[in-house]
Design a protein around this motif. Structure first.
Motif: not given
Length: 198
Positions: A66-94
């Motif tokens: 969970e800690t690493l997922c939050e860190a990945l989601a907080d990084d702007e570049l990584l967050a965009h890549l996670l969204v691009l590939h459909g693997v972002h750990p947070e739901p869209v609403e959050r």
């Protein structure tokens, strides 16, 4: 060999990443409009490479705590890549709610406020209050705030189709984007209804 090690350790600042992404977009546009098999092969190579990197990123997310997922989601570049590939750990609403919360201090400095109101289908809903607390020199109003919120929300949640303001009164408030598990566990079980006597 030492020069290669130093080169591998160099990290790109955000501006350099943005510049490379802009150049990549331009190059892909040129390739898409170029005729011939060489252009098609180059685009296919980019597509395949993107899929492989996406799979690698998905495997990182699968193994992350969970800690690493939050860190990945907080990084702007990584967050965009996670969204691009459909693997972002947070739901869209959050994700969208967090984007609104990040804008809130700046909006309050201008005398207004913005509040997350939930998702209706594929449209994010926000309450925007324009304020006059900073006088006429601040510029902009609720439409500027709405435009800024729209850009921020759609950047982190491109699955949504739009962002719309809702009235600041009367309308029922949406449930929060995240409900703690402890809250759900504390709810009482439904009581049996008494049967009617005839």
């Amino acid at each position: 060999m030492a020069d290669d090690d130093v080169q591998a350790a160099v990290r790109l600042p955000d501006r350099a990443v943005e510049a490379r992404l802009a150049r990549l977009d331009e190059g892909l546009e040129r390739l898409e409009s170029a005729p011939g098999p060489a252009a098609r092969d180059a685009l296919e190579a980019v597509r395949l490479l993107t899929e492989v990197y996406g799979e690698a990123l998905a495997r990182v997310v699968d193994r992350a705590d969970e800690t690493l997922c939050e860190a990945l989601a907080d990084d702007e570049l990584l967050a965009h890549l996670l969204v691009l590939h459909g693997v972002h750990p947070e739901p869209v609403e959050r994700r969208a709610a967090r984007a609104v919360e990040r804008l809130r201090p700046a909006v309050r400095e201008r005398g207004g406020d913005v509040e997350w109101a939930g998702v209706d289908g594929t449209v994010a809903r926000v309450r925007v209050k324009s304020g006059g607390g900073c006088g006429s020199g601040c510029g902009g109003g609720s439409s500027d705030v709405t435009d800024a919120v729209r850009a921020a929300v759609l950047a982190v949640a491109p699955e949504l189709e739009g962002v719309e303001p809702v009235p600041d009164g009367g309308e029922r408030r949406a449930a929060p984007a995240f409900v703690p598990l402890a809250t759900i566990k504390r709810r009482a079980a439904p009581q049996p209804q008494p049967q009617e006597t005839r």
